[in-house]
Design a protein around this motif. Structure first.
Motif, PDB file in Angstrom:
ATOM      1  N   GLY A  46     -16.068  34.755  21.833  1.00 53.43           N
ATOM      2  CA  GLY A  46     -16.355  36.098  21.323  1.00 53.43           C
ATOM      3  C   GLY A  46     -17.596  36.685  21.969  1.00 53.43           C
ATOM      4  O   GLY A  46     -17.630  37.869  22.326  1.00 53.43           O
ATOM      5  N   SER A  94     -13.299  40.764  20.095  1.00 50.88           N
ATOM      6  CA  SER A  94     -14.454  39.881  20.302  1.00 50.88           C
ATOM      7  C   SER A  94     -15.318  39.765  19.053  1.00 50.88           C
ATOM      8  O   SER A  94     -15.800  38.682  18.720  1.00 50.88           O
ATOM      9  N   ILE A 119     -16.774  37.611  25.710  1.00 51.38           N
ATOM     10  CA  ILE A 119     -15.991  38.853  25.800  1.00 51.38           C
ATOM     11  C   ILE A 119     -16.901  40.049  25.560  1.00 51.38           C
ATOM     12  O   ILE A 119     -16.844  41.049  26.284  1.00 51.38           O
ATOM     13  N   THR A 120     -17.761  39.958  24.553  1.00 52.28           N
ATOM     14  CA  THR A 120     -18.679  41.055  24.245  1.00 52.28           C
ATOM     15  C   THR A 120     -19.610  41.334  25.420  1.00 52.28           C
ATOM     16  O   THR A 120     -19.785  42.486  25.817  1.00 52.28           O
TER      17      THR A 120
END
Length: 131
Positions: free
Chosen positions: A103, A84, A106-107
């Motif tokens: 990204g 990510s 996902i984080t």
């Protein structure tokens, strides 16, 4: 400790992002701030964003590892963290908004999942420690 591997890899990523900022500061002759330079602004935010999200994620991973979570959960979290952050950093550099958002998602999901898992292990340990 599995988390140590991912902390080390994230440290290498942070060094790479820092070196990019330093390189752009030299290129554009900017010692402090970004002087309104869009390329430098993006590099500074990429580095800053990594330093904002990597530490809390690693702390949550480490706590989960200490709670004796399965090794594969820690590896999965570490891989997701690295993926990510690399995805986010490369997207900021190229201006790819979709990859940047992916990204970020996902984080955020990873931080949320790790927090929930830590709470679960804490509660389970509390209720089943006497068994």
């Amino acid at each position: 400790m599995i988390t140590a591997l991912y902390a080390s890899l994230c440290a290498l990523l942070l060094v790479k992002l820092s070196l990019q900022v330093i390189s752009l500061r030299r290129k554009h002759r900017v010692s402090l701030g970004d002087a309104g330079n869009a390329e430098l602004q993006a590099a500074v935010r990429t580095q800053g964003n990594a330093t904002e999200y990597i530490p809390i994620t690693l702390i949550l991973m480490m706590l989960l590892e200490w709670a004796t979570a399965a090794w594969w959960i820690i590896h999965l979290a570490g891989i997701a963290l690295l993926a990510s952050r690399i995805l986010h950093a490369s997207a900021l550099k190229t201006g790819d908004v979709k990859r940047r958002v992916l990204g970020m998602k996902i984080t955020f999901f990873l931080i949320l999942a790790l927090a929930v898992l830590n709470i679960f292990y804490l509660i389970a340990g509390y209720f089943f420690a006497g068994s």
